[in-house]
Each structure stands twice: as C-alpha cells, then as structure tokens.
Scaffold this motif. Structure first.
Motif, PDB file in Angstrom:
ATOM      1  N   HIS A 253       0.826  -1.211   0.000  1.00  0.00           N
ATOM      2  CA  HIS A 253       0.000   0.000   0.000  1.00  0.00           C
ATOM      3  C   HIS A 253       0.854   1.254   0.000  1.00  0.00           C
ATOM      4  CE1 HIS A 253      -3.138   2.833   1.862  1.00  0.00           C
ATOM      5  NE2 HIS A 253      -3.471   2.607   0.625  1.00  0.00           N
ATOM      6  N   GLU A 254       1.915   1.225   0.765  1.00  0.00           N
ATOM      7  CA  GLU A 254       2.803   2.389   0.810  1.00  0.00           C
ATOM      8  C   GLU A 254       3.441   2.648  -0.545  1.00  0.00           C
ATOM      9  OE1 GLU A 254       7.063   2.559   2.663  1.00  0.00           O
ATOM     10  OE2 GLU A 254       5.651   3.131   4.247  1.00  0.00           O
ATOM     11  N   ALA A 255       3.839   1.590  -1.233  1.00  0.00           N
ATOM     12  CA  ALA A 255       4.557   1.732  -2.499  1.00  0.00           C
ATOM     13  C   ALA A 255       3.634   1.927  -3.697  1.00  0.00           C
ATOM     14  CB  ALA A 255       5.435   0.513  -2.732  1.00  0.00           C
ATOM     15  N   LEU A 256       2.457   1.325  -3.661  1.00  0.00           N
ATOM     16  CA  LEU A 256       1.616   1.278  -4.858  1.00  0.00           C
ATOM     17  C   LEU A 256       0.287   2.003  -4.713  1.00  0.00           C
ATOM     18  CD1 LEU A 256       2.414  -2.443  -5.614  1.00  0.00           C
ATOM     19  CD2 LEU A 256       3.187  -0.496  -6.966  1.00  0.00           C
ATOM     20  N   GLY A 257      -0.014   2.486  -3.536  1.00  0.00           N
ATOM     21  CA  GLY A 257      -1.207   3.308  -3.346  1.00  0.00           C
ATOM     22  C   GLY A 257      -2.486   2.653  -3.842  1.00  0.00           C
ATOM     23  N   PRO A 258      -3.242   3.328  -4.722  1.00  0.00           N
ATOM     24  CA  PRO A 258      -4.531   2.797  -5.192  1.00  0.00           C
ATOM     25  C   PRO A 258      -4.430   1.460  -5.917  1.00  0.00           C
ATOM     26  CG  PRO A 258      -4.304   5.118  -5.747  1.00  0.00           C
ATOM     27  CD  PRO A 258      -2.968   4.670  -5.268  1.00  0.00           C
ATOM     28  N   MET A 259      -3.233   1.118  -6.391  1.00  0.00           N
ATOM     29  CA  MET A 259      -3.062  -0.145  -7.117  1.00  0.00           C
ATOM     30  C   MET A 259      -2.532  -1.268  -6.229  1.00  0.00           C
ATOM     31  SD  MET A 259      -4.187   0.331 -10.123  1.00  0.00           S
ATOM     32  CE  MET A 259      -3.544  -1.097 -10.990  1.00  0.00           C
ATOM     33  N   ALA A 260      -2.481  -1.040  -4.917  1.00  0.00           N
ATOM     34  CA  ALA A 260      -1.874  -2.019  -4.013  1.00  0.00           C
ATOM     35  C   ALA A 260      -2.582  -3.357  -4.067  1.00  0.00           C
ATOM     36  CB  ALA A 260      -1.874  -1.474  -2.587  1.00  0.00           C
ATOM     37  N   PHE A 261      -3.912  -3.346  -3.959  1.00  0.00           N
ATOM     38  CA  PHE A 261      -4.650  -4.603  -3.945  1.00  0.00           C
ATOM     39  C   PHE A 261      -4.481  -5.344  -5.267  1.00  0.00           C
ATOM     40  CE2 PHE A 261      -8.157  -7.465  -4.391  1.00  0.00           C
ATOM     41  CZ  PHE A 261      -8.402  -7.946  -3.112  1.00  0.00           C
ATOM     42  N   THR A 262      -4.559  -4.624  -6.374  1.00  0.00           N
ATOM     43  CA  THR A 262      -4.438  -5.253  -7.692  1.00  0.00           C
ATOM     44  C   THR A 262      -3.065  -5.900  -7.866  1.00  0.00           C
ATOM     45  OG1 THR A 262      -6.014  -3.699  -8.655  1.00  0.00           O
ATOM     46  CG2 THR A 262      -4.542  -4.843 -10.171  1.00  0.00           C
ATOM     47  N   PHE A 263      -2.015  -5.174  -7.521  1.00  0.00           N
ATOM     48  CA  PHE A 263      -0.674  -5.731  -7.699  1.00  0.00           C
ATOM     49  C   PHE A 263      -0.427  -6.896  -6.743  1.00  0.00           C
ATOM     50  CE2 PHE A 263       0.246  -2.118 -10.332  1.00  0.00           C
ATOM     51  CZ  PHE A 263       1.284  -2.541 -11.144  1.00  0.00           C
ATOM     52  N   HIS A 264      -0.962  -6.810  -5.535  1.00  0.00           N
ATOM     53  CA  HIS A 264      -0.813  -7.921  -4.598  1.00  0.00           C
ATOM     54  C   HIS A 264      -1.518  -9.166  -5.141  1.00  0.00           C
ATOM     55  CE1 HIS A 264      -1.554 -10.459  -1.055  1.00  0.00           C
ATOM     56  NE2 HIS A 264      -0.514  -9.866  -0.508  1.00  0.00           N
ATOM     57  N   SER A 265      -2.692  -8.978  -5.735  1.00  0.00           N
ATOM     58  CA  SER A 265      -3.450 -10.112  -6.261  1.00  0.00           C
ATOM     59  C   SER A 265      -2.730 -10.794  -7.413  1.00  0.00           C
ATOM     60  CB  SER A 265      -4.837  -9.652  -6.706  1.00  0.00           C
ATOM     61  OG  SER A 265      -5.596  -9.217  -5.593  1.00  0.00           O
ATOM     62  N   ILE A 266      -1.974 -10.015  -8.179  1.00  0.00           N
ATOM     63  CA  ILE A 266      -1.191 -10.595  -9.271  1.00  0.00           C
ATOM     64  C   ILE A 266       0.101 -11.209  -8.746  1.00  0.00           C
ATOM     65  CG2 ILE A 266       0.102 -10.086 -11.375  1.00  0.00           C
ATOM     66  CD1 ILE A 266      -1.965  -7.838 -11.915  1.00  0.00           C
ATOM     67  N   ALA A 267       0.864 -10.390  -8.007  1.00  0.00           N
ATOM     68  CA  ALA A 267       2.214 -10.784  -7.611  1.00  0.00           C
ATOM     69  C   ALA A 267       2.231 -11.901  -6.579  1.00  0.00           C
ATOM     70  CB  ALA A 267       2.966  -9.567  -7.060  1.00  0.00           C
ATOM     71  N   ILE A 268       1.174 -12.005  -5.772  1.00  0.00           N
ATOM     72  CA  ILE A 268       1.127 -13.043  -4.749  1.00  0.00           C
ATOM     73  C   ILE A 268      -0.074 -13.970  -4.964  1.00  0.00           C
ATOM     74  CG2 ILE A 268       0.834 -13.485  -2.282  1.00  0.00           C
ATOM     75  CD1 ILE A 268       2.519 -11.025  -1.744  1.00  0.00           C
ATOM     76  N   GLY A 269      -1.268 -13.393  -5.181  1.00  0.00           N
ATOM     77  CA  GLY A 269      -2.465 -14.210  -5.354  1.00  0.00           C
ATOM     78  C   GLY A 269      -2.360 -15.162  -6.530  1.00  0.00           C
ATOM     79  N   LEU A 270      -2.135 -14.639  -7.722  1.00  0.00           N
ATOM     80  CA  LEU A 270      -2.011 -15.495  -8.903  1.00  0.00           C
ATOM     81  C   LEU A 270      -0.720 -16.300  -8.873  1.00  0.00           C
ATOM     82  CD1 LEU A 270      -3.375 -13.289 -11.823  1.00  0.00           C
ATOM     83  CD2 LEU A 270      -4.522 -15.164 -10.637  1.00  0.00           C
ATOM     84  N   ARG A 271       0.327 -15.697  -8.337  1.00  0.00           N
ATOM     85  CA  ARG A 271       1.607 -16.417  -8.269  1.00  0.00           C
ATOM     86  C   ARG A 271       1.476 -17.701  -7.466  1.00  0.00           C
ATOM     87  NH1 ARG A 271       5.856 -13.936  -4.309  1.00  0.00           N
ATOM     88  NH2 ARG A 271       4.492 -15.130  -2.902  1.00  0.00           N
ATOM     89  N   ASP A 272       0.792 -17.632  -6.312  1.00  0.00           N
ATOM     90  CA  ASP A 272       0.777 -18.765  -5.391  1.00  0.00           C
ATOM     91  C   ASP A 272      -0.495 -19.597  -5.458  1.00  0.00           C
ATOM     92  OD1 ASP A 272       3.244 -17.922  -4.589  1.00  0.00           O
ATOM     93  OD2 ASP A 272       2.540 -16.895  -2.792  1.00  0.00           O
ATOM     94  N   LEU A 273      -1.625 -18.982  -5.792  1.00  0.00           N
ATOM     95  CA  LEU A 273      -2.871 -19.740  -5.905  1.00  0.00           C
ATOM     96  C   LEU A 273      -3.055 -20.288  -7.317  1.00  0.00           C
ATOM     97  CD1 LEU A 273      -5.291 -17.443  -3.851  1.00  0.00           C
ATOM     98  CD2 LEU A 273      -4.068 -19.479  -3.076  1.00  0.00           C
ATOM     99  N   GLY A 274      -2.548 -19.555  -8.295  1.00  0.00           N
ATOM    100  CA  GLY A 274      -2.522 -20.070  -9.661  1.00  0.00           C
ATOM    101  C   GLY A 274      -3.867 -20.158 -10.351  1.00  0.00           C
ATOM    102  N   MET A 275      -4.854 -19.382  -9.909  1.00  0.00           N
ATOM    103  CA  MET A 275      -6.202 -19.465 -10.486  1.00  0.00           C
ATOM    104  C   MET A 275      -6.315 -18.535 -11.696  1.00  0.00           C
ATOM    105  SD  MET A 275      -8.468 -19.893  -6.999  1.00  0.00           S
ATOM    106  CE  MET A 275      -8.000 -18.357  -6.245  1.00  0.00           C
TER     107      MET A 275
END
Length: 430
Positions: A253-275
């Motif tokens: 959130h500190e680094a990406l502001g309004p895009m924090a959730f989106t980038f987290h979902s890609i960089a960690i969510g899709l990376r590790d859940l693979g959906m």
C-alpha cells in the motif's frame, strides 16, 4: 484511445483497454496464446520480478489478452484496477485472500448463490477462516455481527436466485463506520445496471461466465478494486500494509497506493494460488462485453414482460422480480439499479416441489442448465440443484425454497418465452 470517464458506456465497452496490435495492426485484441515472454536483458528481467517495472513475465501472472479484459472491466466499474481469474468462485477467494487469516471472519449475506454459501460455510474453514451469515435487509444485524476478527463484509448487488436488491448505501455506511472493506458480487447486475463503487463498495467481484461473456462458452472471474480503501489505516490488513518478505520488505500500500490490492493479487495471489484466466477465455469475454449494454437492456425488457405475466397467472403463487411494483425491493431499483432489475428471478408454483420438477421437465424453449446470464433463457429448480447442499432453512433464507423455480430470462422474443411457460405450467399443474 483514451479510456476517459467522459466517454459513454456503449463506447467504453468496445474500446476500453484496447489498441490496435502494435506488431500487426490487428484491430481486434489478439489471443496471446503463450506461456512466457522474452526479456530484453537481465536488468529488465530483474526489474519485472522486483515489481519495479510493469510488464509480462509468465502467463500465470499476466497476459496481454487478459490485461485488456482487466482494464475494460475496471473501466466499466469505475475502479482503479482489476485481476481476472479462472472462475467466479476463484474471484471470491482472490478477493478474500489478501484480507483474511487464520481466525478471521467475513460477514456475508444470507441471500447468496448456493455455491457461495457452501464455499463460505464449509470450504474456507480449511484456511482457518469463517463466515457469519446475516440478513442484509437489516443493517443493524450486519453491524452487530462484526467483531474484532471481521475482515470483510460480502453481499450480492442483485441476489441469486431471487433477484433481491441489496441496499448498498446502507451496508457501506456500516462498513465505513467499522473501517472494513465491502465486497460486492456484481455478477447479476453487471456495471451496466449497477456500479457498486458509487454506493461505497471497496471491491467488486464477477463471475464473468455469466452476463459479461453472455454466451455460455467459458468460465471466468474478476476482482475489481476501487482504489479508495486505506489499507494502512489499521493493522488489520498486514498483507497490504506490512513488509512483504517475498519482495524484500516491500509495503504494497505504501509503495503502490490505489493499485496495491491489484498488484498484490497478481504478484502473490495469482503467483501462489494459480487461479489464472486463460487468454482464449478472456477473448470470448471481451467479445461478449462489446454488446453488454444491448443485451442487458433486452434481458430487462423481457424479464419485466415474463414476470408480469407470471404474476397474473393463477397457477403461480408469487414472483420475486424486483422490477415488479409489488416487490418490496422495487423502490431500491431506482437508486441501486436505475436501468433495471436484471434478468433473474424466481416464482412459486402452486403444487410445490413436485410441480416445480414437472415444470422444469416440461419446458421446450427454456434450457434446463446450471447457469445464468446467457442469451438463451434458462430454468432450474434451485432447491434440488444449485442449493441442494443447503438445509431447508438455509434454502428459504437464500431465496431458494422448494416451491420456487429460478428463471434467467434471455433475449429471445418474450411472447415465445411466455408461450413455453404457459404450456409447461399446464402440464405441471394438471
């Protein structure tokens, strides 16, 4: 072309996120059927993996075809960013994943798709999460259900299967006061009929399988972030506000502001859940969205005609369609879904469970399938199918009582749909 908010919905549903292909000039978004992408050099690869540069690494994370779809849906919803995934159920897990943790809970509406109720009441327990189900017609009950372990509130804008309209303004007032994100499943309304962010929602999820694609060809899901929630306002959401070990202590959130959730979902969510959504599925959904407004207008027009006819038929006890003046949710349509109450509703058949089953077997034009939002009109008896796994009390609370049949009204000639229901009712109630 700029995706300016000043452009009309009909324009954005065709153009948002898309440009002629730079390599070939192809006007339609190509299907980038590739697993990986060549890096310019070692420094470029490192920058991508460090989230210092936006680009394509591997199609489990990002793909150019899927990226166009993500931007288009985010634009239509008025969000900051979006992440597409393999199904609507995947989207729900993706939405909760950065927010939840062992011992945490989500407060959810009792009026949800039966599969969602099962996912929330059973499957998420394996993550150590739990759900509290509350009648969202009572905002005070929602408020009372929130405790120190609650991390999100979840509802549907138009509830499946009954077509009930949720008072999003009242619910968002509760979540704002509690400092919690409101997640709204906007599948049945689509951004054409309802924009939950305009009513205080934090995240929107879609089963893109339904109205967005509109032709019953692919499964897909999407999570859209408003970009307005302050994930750092408390210590409740460490995945977004605290240092992330996998990225050298990056605070999303500190680094990406309004895009924090989106980038987290890609960089960690899709990376590790693979959906991940596949590019061909994204292509089909892009094609569907190009005609979304036209289809939704016809869905609504037909639903009003069919629901009105059913309500007047003596073989029918009642109809749940919010577009009817008799519905207790009719007044909410004007504020929450001003362009119409959607194309899904239920009706009670005199004769109960047995008559409902006979009706489903007797239709000829309606298709008996476990889907909704198709151009074709669809029918199902929810209590014996989509909501079968629920208790009778849960079925009734969800709007899927044994005497109810669910209709997803398509874009055929309404007179033909009525004629089919007429003959089927005659056979079911004989």
């Amino acid at each position: 072309m700029s995706d300016s908010p000043s452009l009309g919905f009909d324009t954005l549903q065709i153009h948002a996120g898309a440009q002629p292909d730079p390599a070939t000039g192809a006007r339609q978004t190509p299907i980038y059927q590739t697993t990986a992408y060549a890096f310019r050099d070692a420094d470029h690869a490192a920058a991508l993996f460090n989230l210092e540069e936006v680009g394509y690494i591997y199609s489990r994370l990002t793909n150019p075809t899927v990226a166009v779809l993500q931007e288009r849906i985010a634009t239509l919803e008025g969000g900051a960013g979006a992440v597409c995934c393999s199904s609507g159920h995947a989207a729900q897990i993706m939405a909760l994943f950065p927010l939840m943790g062992p011992g945490r809970n989500v407060v959810a509406s009792t009026r949800l798709y039966g599969g969602t109720i099962t996912q929330f009441s059973q499957t998420i327990k394996r993550f150590g999460w739990s759900a509290k189900f509350v009648d969202f017609d009572d905002p005070e009950a929602v408020k009372a259900a929130i405790d120190e372990d609650t991390r999100a509130v979840f509802c549907e804008s138009i509830a499946n299967p009954g077509g009930y309209i949720t008072d999003l303004d009242a619910i968002s007032a509760v979540t704002d006061a509690a400092g919690l994100p409101l997640i709204v499943d906007n599948t049945l309304a689509t951004p054409y009929l309802c924009r939950p962010f305009d009513h205080g929602a934090t995240l929107v999820v879609h089963s893109a399988t339904k109205y967005l694609t509109g032709n019953g060809t692919v499964t897909g899901g999407c999570v859209v972030d408003s970009g307005k929630f302050d994930w750092s306002a408390s210590d409740r959401f460490p995945s977004l506000s605290a240092p992330e070990p996998a990225y050298h202590g990056l605070k999303f959130h500190e680094a990406l502001g309004p895009m924090a959730f989106t980038f987290h979902s890609i960089a960690i969510g899709l990376r590790d859940l693979g959906m991940t959504m596949n590019p061909q599925g994204a292509h089909y959904t892009l094609m569907g969205i190009e005609t979304l407004s036209l289809r939704m207008q016809r869905h609504v027009e037909n639903a009003v005609k069919v629901a009105s006819w059913l309500e007047a038929d003596p073989r029918v006890e009642f109809v749940t369609y919010a577009g009817l003046p008799s519905s207790p949710y009719h007044d909410r349509v004007k504020s929450i879904c001003p362009k119409g109450a959607g194309g899904l509703f239920t009706f009670a058949v005199k004769g109960g469970y047995d008559a409902c089953v006979k009706l489903v077997d007797a239709v000829e034009l309606f298709s008996h399938v476990a889907n909704l939002g198709d151009t074709r009109s669809l029918i199902i008896h929810s209590a014996s199918t989509t909501h079968r796994q629920l208790t009778p009390e849960q079925q009734t609370a969800a709007g899927a009582a044994p005497n109810l049949v669910r209709l997803s009204i398509g874009i055929e000639d309404a007179h033909d749909l009525i004629a089919d229901l007429d003959q089927a009712l005659a056979r079911a109630t004989a």
